[in-house]
Scaffold this active site. Sequence first.
Site, mmCIF file in Angstrom:
data_model
loop_
_atom_site.group_PDB
_atom_site.id
_atom_site.type_symbol
_atom_site.label_atom_id
_atom_site.label_comp_id
_atom_site.label_asym_id
_atom_site.label_seq_id
_atom_site.Cartn_x
_atom_site.Cartn_y
_atom_site.Cartn_z
ATOM 1 N N ASP A 160 0.823 -1.077 -0.177
ATOM 2 C CA ASP A 160 -0.020 0.196 -0.195
ATOM 3 C C ASP A 160 0.907 1.145 -0.203
ATOM 4 O O ASP A 160 1.882 1.397 0.517
ATOM 5 C CB ASP A 160 -0.907 -0.031 1.100
ATOM 6 C CG ASP A 160 -2.044 0.985 1.173
ATOM 7 O OD1 ASP A 160 -3.078 0.605 0.944
ATOM 8 O OD2 ASP A 160 -1.991 2.311 1.302
ATOM 9 N N GLN B 72 -14.131 3.737 1.249
ATOM 10 C CA GLN B 72 -13.389 3.068 0.078
ATOM 11 C C GLN B 72 -13.162 4.217 -0.941
ATOM 12 O O GLN B 72 -14.020 5.131 -1.323
ATOM 13 C CB GLN B 72 -14.333 2.246 -0.964
ATOM 14 C CG GLN B 72 -13.666 1.682 -2.035
ATOM 15 C CD GLN B 72 -14.584 0.528 -2.687
ATOM 16 O OE1 GLN B 72 -15.882 0.384 -2.431
ATOM 17 N NE2 GLN B 72 -13.932 -0.031 -3.805
ATOM 18 N N HIS C 48 -10.409 -4.505 -3.687
ATOM 19 C CA HIS C 48 -9.001 -4.611 -3.078
ATOM 20 C C HIS C 48 -9.403 -5.247 -1.458
ATOM 21 O O HIS C 48 -10.039 -4.591 -0.818
ATOM 22 C CB HIS C 48 -8.020 -3.640 -3.253
ATOM 23 C CG HIS C 48 -8.631 -2.332 -2.720
ATOM 24 N ND1 HIS C 48 -9.359 -1.625 -3.282
ATOM 25 C CD2 HIS C 48 -8.623 -1.572 -1.555
ATOM 26 C CE1 HIS C 48 -10.110 -0.254 -2.470
ATOM 27 N NE2 HIS C 48 -9.347 -0.298 -1.724
ATOM 28 N N LEU C 49 -8.573 -6.134 -1.175
ATOM 29 C CA LEU C 49 -8.195 -6.589 0.020
ATOM 30 C C LEU C 49 -6.967 -6.273 0.785
ATOM 31 O O LEU C 49 -5.902 -6.370 0.208
ATOM 32 C CB LEU C 49 -8.153 -8.212 0.011
ATOM 33 C CG LEU C 49 -8.012 -8.983 1.381
ATOM 34 C CD1 LEU C 49 -9.138 -8.748 2.563
ATOM 35 C CD2 LEU C 49 -7.946 -10.406 1.069
HETATM 36 P P1 DGP Z 1 -9.525 2.014 0.240
HETATM 37 O O1 DGP Z 1 -9.844 3.164 1.170
HETATM 38 O O2 DGP Z 1 -9.940 0.701 0.968
HETATM 39 O O3 DGP Z 1 -10.193 2.242 -0.983
HETATM 40 O O4 DGP Z 1 -7.989 2.034 0.198
HETATM 41 C C1 DGP Z 1 -7.037 2.290 -1.047
HETATM 42 C C2 DGP Z 1 -5.643 2.110 -0.821
HETATM 43 O O5 DGP Z 1 -4.946 1.998 -1.947
HETATM 44 C C3 DGP Z 1 -5.215 3.077 0.242
HETATM 45 O O6 DGP Z 1 -4.732 2.697 1.478
HETATM 46 C C4 DGP Z 1 -4.096 3.712 -0.626
HETATM 47 C C5 DGP Z 1 -3.752 2.747 -1.680
HETATM 48 N N1 DGP Z 1 -3.484 3.342 -2.869
HETATM 49 C C6 DGP Z 1 -4.068 4.397 -3.866
HETATM 50 N N2 DGP Z 1 -3.469 4.583 -4.804
HETATM 51 C C7 DGP Z 1 -2.375 3.698 -4.897
HETATM 52 C C8 DGP Z 1 -1.385 3.533 -5.872
HETATM 53 O O7 DGP Z 1 -1.340 4.165 -6.772
HETATM 54 N N3 DGP Z 1 -0.185 2.600 -5.498
HETATM 55 C C9 DGP Z 1 -0.491 1.879 -4.318
HETATM 56 N N4 DGP Z 1 0.660 0.832 -4.088
HETATM 57 N N5 DGP Z 1 -1.442 2.027 -3.532
HETATM 58 C C10 DGP Z 1 -2.289 3.071 -3.504
#
Ligand code: DGP
Length: 114
Positions: free
Chosen positions: A30, A94, A100-101
Amino acid sequence: MADCIFCRIAAGDIPCREVHADTDFVAFRDLNPQAPVHFLVIPRRHVAALTDLTGADADLVGRLQVTAAQVAAKLGLAETGYRFVINCGRDACQTVPHLHLHVLGGRALGWPPG
Ligand code: DGP
């Protein structure tokens, strides 16, 4: 989907810190980690949210969780434990509309979540 950031990560168009990839799933760290180990597992197929799942997706969701558990073990979390989180919709925060998990571990996690 061309405008979906996680579809683009799955396609290799956007770099990520990948921890697993196979025919159906990709797992990567993340960008904004909430624990010492925090990675996401996504299906390559675009599914926007849990609310879009049908009975036909049961196998996909089952294998998503098995894959996440296997990656968690690979990253050393099996003994100390970890948490799965799937946020769905606005009230659950979200932010990326591609299923996504989250897998969080490497520290004691509080309960209940906020
Ligand atoms: P949610 O709140 O459940 O939709 O979490 C989305 C997650 O995705 C958040 O913790 C940050 C992560 N995230 C968003 N954009 C990117 C990205 O471009 N790369 C990565 N590695 N993570 C990302």
